[in-house]
Design a protein around this motif. Sequence first.
Motif, PDB file in Angstrom:
ATOM      1  N   ALA A 134     -33.120 -45.532  31.449  1.00 10.90           N
ATOM      2  CA  ALA A 134     -33.622 -46.644  32.260  1.00 10.90           C
ATOM      3  C   ALA A 134     -34.991 -46.302  32.853  1.00 10.90           C
ATOM      4  O   ALA A 134     -35.888 -47.163  32.908  1.00 10.90           O
ATOM      5  CB  ALA A 134     -32.624 -46.965  33.377  1.00 10.90           C
ATOM      6  N   ILE A 135     -35.164 -45.071  33.278  1.00  7.10           N
ATOM      7  CA  ILE A 135     -36.453 -44.647  33.832  1.00  7.10           C
ATOM      8  C   ILE A 135     -37.531 -44.669  32.757  1.00  7.10           C
ATOM      9  O   ILE A 135     -38.651 -45.146  32.985  1.00  7.10           O
ATOM     10  CB  ILE A 135     -36.318 -43.245  34.447  1.00  7.10           C
ATOM     11  N   VAL A 136     -37.205 -44.173  31.574  1.00  5.77           N
ATOM     12  CA  VAL A 136     -38.173 -44.137  30.480  1.00  5.77           C
ATOM     13  C   VAL A 136     -38.629 -45.545  30.097  1.00  5.77           C
ATOM     14  O   VAL A 136     -39.778 -45.746  29.686  1.00  5.77           O
ATOM     15  CB  VAL A 136     -37.564 -43.407  29.263  1.00  5.77           C
ATOM     16  N   GLN A 137     -37.764 -46.515  30.260  1.00  3.96           N
ATOM     17  CA  GLN A 137     -38.106 -47.898  29.902  1.00  3.96           C
ATOM     18  C   GLN A 137     -38.858 -48.625  31.020  1.00  3.96           C
ATOM     19  O   GLN A 137     -39.268 -49.771  30.840  1.00  3.96           O
ATOM     20  CB  GLN A 137     -36.826 -48.659  29.548  1.00  3.96           C
ATOM     21  N   ASP A 138     -39.040 -47.953  32.155  1.00  7.23           N
ATOM     22  CA  ASP A 138     -39.721 -48.549  33.297  1.00  7.23           C
ATOM     23  C   ASP A 138     -41.160 -48.028  33.326  1.00  7.23           C
ATOM     24  O   ASP A 138     -41.422 -46.897  33.719  1.00  7.23           O
ATOM     25  CB  ASP A 138     -38.984 -48.174  34.592  1.00  7.23           C
ATOM     26  N   GLU A 139     -42.110 -48.849  32.918  1.00  2.00           N
ATOM     27  CA  GLU A 139     -43.496 -48.401  32.774  1.00  2.00           C
ATOM     28  C   GLU A 139     -44.070 -47.888  34.095  1.00  2.00           C
ATOM     29  O   GLU A 139     -44.804 -46.891  34.121  1.00  2.00           O
ATOM     30  CB  GLU A 139     -44.365 -49.543  32.242  1.00  2.00           C
ATOM     31  N   GLU A 140     -43.755 -48.556  35.195  1.00  2.00           N
ATOM     32  CA  GLU A 140     -44.295 -48.130  36.479  1.00  2.00           C
ATOM     33  C   GLU A 140     -43.777 -46.757  36.867  1.00  2.00           C
ATOM     34  O   GLU A 140     -44.533 -45.905  37.361  1.00  2.00           O
ATOM     35  CB  GLU A 140     -43.951 -49.155  37.565  1.00  2.00           C
ATOM     36  N   MET A 141     -42.488 -46.509  36.641  1.00  2.00           N
ATOM     37  CA  MET A 141     -41.935 -45.198  36.958  1.00  2.00           C
ATOM     38  C   MET A 141     -42.559 -44.115  36.085  1.00  2.00           C
ATOM     39  O   MET A 141     -42.858 -43.009  36.560  1.00  2.00           O
ATOM     40  CB  MET A 141     -40.408 -45.214  36.792  1.00  2.00           C
ATOM     41  N   VAL A 142     -42.760 -44.418  34.827  1.00  2.00           N
ATOM     42  CA  VAL A 142     -43.384 -43.460  33.912  1.00  2.00           C
ATOM     43  C   VAL A 142     -44.777 -43.070  34.409  1.00  2.00           C
ATOM     44  O   VAL A 142     -45.138 -41.890  34.446  1.00  2.00           O
ATOM     45  CB  VAL A 142     -43.454 -44.033  32.488  1.00  2.00           C
ATOM     46  N   MET A 143     -45.554 -44.049  34.812  1.00  2.00           N
ATOM     47  CA  MET A 143     -46.920 -43.769  35.262  1.00  2.00           C
ATOM     48  C   MET A 143     -46.925 -43.022  36.600  1.00  2.00           C
ATOM     49  O   MET A 143     -47.750 -42.132  36.824  1.00  2.00           O
ATOM     50  CB  MET A 143     -47.720 -45.065  35.367  1.00  2.00           C
ATOM     51  N   ASP A 144     -46.005 -43.370  37.501  1.00  2.00           N
ATOM     52  CA  ASP A 144     -45.942 -42.682  38.787  1.00  2.00           C
ATOM     53  C   ASP A 144     -45.529 -41.221  38.617  1.00  2.00           C
ATOM     54  O   ASP A 144     -45.942 -40.358  39.397  1.00  2.00           O
ATOM     55  CB  ASP A 144     -44.960 -43.397  39.723  1.00  2.00           C
ATOM     56  N   SER A 145     -44.725 -40.945  37.599  1.00  2.00           N
ATOM     57  CA  SER A 145     -44.349 -39.570  37.298  1.00  2.00           C
ATOM     58  C   SER A 145     -45.512 -38.814  36.662  1.00  2.00           C
ATOM     59  O   SER A 145     -45.823 -37.673  37.046  1.00  2.00           O
ATOM     60  CB  SER A 145     -43.147 -39.552  36.351  1.00  2.00           C
ATOM     61  N   THR A 146     -46.184 -39.449  35.721  1.00  2.00           N
ATOM     62  CA  THR A 146     -47.227 -38.785  34.942  1.00  2.00           C
ATOM     63  C   THR A 146     -48.390 -38.316  35.802  1.00  2.00           C
ATOM     64  O   THR A 146     -48.989 -37.268  35.541  1.00  2.00           O
ATOM     65  CB  THR A 146     -47.745 -39.731  33.841  1.00  2.00           C
ATOM     66  N   ARG A 147     -48.691 -39.050  36.855  1.00  2.00           N
ATOM     67  CA  ARG A 147     -49.881 -38.702  37.647  1.00  2.00           C
ATOM     68  C   ARG A 147     -49.745 -37.360  38.369  1.00  2.00           C
ATOM     69  O   ARG A 147     -50.734 -36.793  38.824  1.00  2.00           O
ATOM     70  CB  ARG A 147     -50.196 -39.811  38.649  1.00  2.00           C
ATOM     71  N   TRP A 148     -48.528 -36.825  38.444  1.00  2.00           N
ATOM     72  CA  TRP A 148     -48.334 -35.540  39.111  1.00  2.00           C
ATOM     73  C   TRP A 148     -48.337 -34.363  38.143  1.00  2.00           C
ATOM     74  O   TRP A 148     -48.318 -33.205  38.575  1.00  2.00           O
ATOM     75  CB  TRP A 148     -47.019 -35.537  39.899  1.00  2.00           C
ATOM     76  N   LEU A 149     -48.329 -34.603  36.844  1.00  2.00           N
ATOM     77  CA  LEU A 149     -48.252 -33.518  35.877  1.00  2.00           C
ATOM     78  C   LEU A 149     -49.570 -32.762  35.794  1.00  2.00           C
ATOM     79  O   LEU A 149     -50.639 -33.360  35.700  1.00  2.00           O
ATOM     80  CB  LEU A 149     -47.871 -34.069  34.499  1.00  2.00           C
ATOM     81  N   ARG A 150     -49.511 -31.443  35.805  1.00  2.00           N
ATOM     82  CA  ARG A 150     -50.699 -30.590  35.724  1.00  2.00           C
ATOM     83  C   ARG A 150     -50.630 -29.784  34.428  1.00  2.00           C
ATOM     84  O   ARG A 150     -49.813 -28.871  34.296  1.00  2.00           O
ATOM     85  CB  ARG A 150     -50.773 -29.644  36.924  1.00  2.00           C
ATOM     86  N   THR A 151     -51.497 -30.125  33.469  1.00  2.00           N
ATOM     87  CA  THR A 151     -51.371 -29.551  32.135  1.00  2.00           C
ATOM     88  C   THR A 151     -52.554 -28.686  31.729  1.00  2.00           C
ATOM     89  O   THR A 151     -52.614 -28.241  30.592  1.00  2.00           O
ATOM     90  CB  THR A 151     -51.183 -30.669  31.099  1.00  2.00           C
ATOM     91  N   THR A 152     -53.483 -28.440  32.629  1.00  2.00           N
ATOM     92  CA  THR A 152     -54.570 -27.512  32.358  1.00  2.00           C
ATOM     93  C   THR A 152     -54.692 -26.539  33.518  1.00  2.00           C
ATOM     94  O   THR A 152     -54.285 -26.838  34.642  1.00  2.00           O
ATOM     95  CB  THR A 152     -55.922 -28.239  32.185  1.00  2.00           C
ATOM     96  N   ASP A 153     -55.262 -25.387  33.237  1.00  2.00           N
ATOM     97  CA  ASP A 153     -55.466 -24.412  34.299  1.00  2.00           C
ATOM     98  C   ASP A 153     -56.377 -24.965  35.386  1.00  2.00           C
ATOM     99  O   ASP A 153     -56.159 -24.722  36.579  1.00  2.00           O
ATOM    100  CB  ASP A 153     -56.059 -23.131  33.714  1.00  2.00           C
ATOM    101  N   LYS A 154     -57.379 -25.728  34.990  1.00  2.00           N
ATOM    102  CA  LYS A 154     -58.291 -26.320  35.969  1.00  2.00           C
ATOM    103  C   LYS A 154     -57.535 -27.251  36.908  1.00  2.00           C
ATOM    104  O   LYS A 154     -57.732 -27.221  38.131  1.00  2.00           O
ATOM    105  CB  LYS A 154     -59.403 -27.079  35.254  1.00  2.00           C
ATOM    106  N   ALA A 155     -56.644 -28.069  36.355  1.00  2.00           N
ATOM    107  CA  ALA A 155     -55.873 -28.992  37.192  1.00  2.00           C
ATOM    108  C   ALA A 155     -54.942 -28.236  38.127  1.00  2.00           C
ATOM    109  O   ALA A 155     -54.780 -28.593  39.297  1.00  2.00           O
ATOM    110  CB  ALA A 155     -55.081 -29.950  36.311  1.00  2.00           C
ATOM    111  N   ILE A 156     -54.336 -27.175  37.625  1.00  2.00           N
ATOM    112  CA  ILE A 156     -53.422 -26.382  38.449  1.00  2.00           C
ATOM    113  C   ILE A 156     -54.158 -25.751  39.619  1.00  2.00           C
ATOM    114  O   ILE A 156     -53.721 -25.826  40.771  1.00  2.00           O
ATOM    115  CB  ILE A 156     -52.737 -25.297  37.599  1.00  2.00           C
TER     116      ILE A 156
END
Length: 403
Positions: free
Chosen positions: A231-253
């Motif tokens: 259900a979360i995966v099908q919710d576009e707003e939840m997906v985007m709110d989760s994604t904005r916290w992901l840190r995938t580069t050393d610079k971002a970390i």
Amino acid sequence: MENQTKNLTRRKLLKSSLKVTGGIAVAVSGGLVYRAVEEDMFSPFDGPAYQPWKSWKTDPLSFPLVTVQMAILAANPHNTQPWLFKVHQDSIEIFADRRRHLGSFDPFRREMQIGLGCAIENMTLAAKAHGYDSQVEVIQGALAEHPITEGIDKIATVSFTQGIAENTSLYQAIAHRHTDRNPYDVTKSIPDDMIQAFATECQAHACRLDIFEHGKARQSIDLLMNKATQAIVQDEEMVMDSTRWLRTTDKAIQTHRDGPTLDGAGLSPMIRVLAKIFPDPTPLEGHRIWATATKESHLATAAAIGLISIRHRYSKAENLTVGRLWQRLHLMATVAGLSMHPMNQPVEWVDRQKQLGQANSAEQHLSLLAGGAAWQTTFAFRMGYPTVPAVPSPRKPVKESLI
């Protein structure tokens, strides 16, 4: 030109290896991510972002600032670190930083409140280790249905009085407690005395604990966990709110010093290397992989799933208590060599359905599993024995957490 050709050849080779391994699955609570990053990220847990896990011992602060030094190592939702502290001579005020929220993932800031409770528990353990007793005065009331997204919100005050120093095993475990998203050892079950110790701790905090290890009840909680994740995966707003916290580069970390990272995502060494070479997937693709990992890794290898329930899901004080409880349970598990991993998808689904005014099917399922209408689940987790060591997450320094 020669270097470009070598890099291209290496990329082709790694891409071929990626197909053999079945893809880069990066499982984090609330989302997934792939990544190609700078070469310096191949040395994990380096730089200022990881120093707070060491500086409490190598460069301890004076009392009562040392309690903040330990508070910032507490568990918290999606590593948002939503706390701020105002330090006085014999007390510390704790505030929620409203900007550090999860949006539709935590629309009532229930999980934020739990994370703040985790920080408070670390403060009281640190105070005791330095010879002080603590008294916690919490702000009462209900969580707002339309929370403000700017400014700060006072949560509690911790006051200190001179006492007898007690350097407990839980205090010593603070710097070793990490969320473990790796597969767990399927050959080992949780000892009965550990489950009883957890149950006793929950009773002391006026909370209900339900543990699901096997049988139809375990099948039911696994099914609900998978449904909530989908259900979360099908919710576009939840997906985007989760994604904005992901840190995938050393610079971002190193810049943000927060959020989930690849090194803490539960990947095998080879897959983690590949994940750092290739670009991120789209947010939706990443979350679909997370859903697969939830089913095939997290639930499939968990020795037990736990639910913590309270009387009123949207009570400020009760969720703060749950945070203090969860921190203690996780520290107890760390001392005992167990791994823990929050899996709050069912309760996040409850919150989201409530926010949208939908028929709350998630609430109905949870009610059947956890004590009926008298109890409301606010926290879900898995536990088991580790297969590899859990790793630290980036943390902001004390100075960035002070008012």
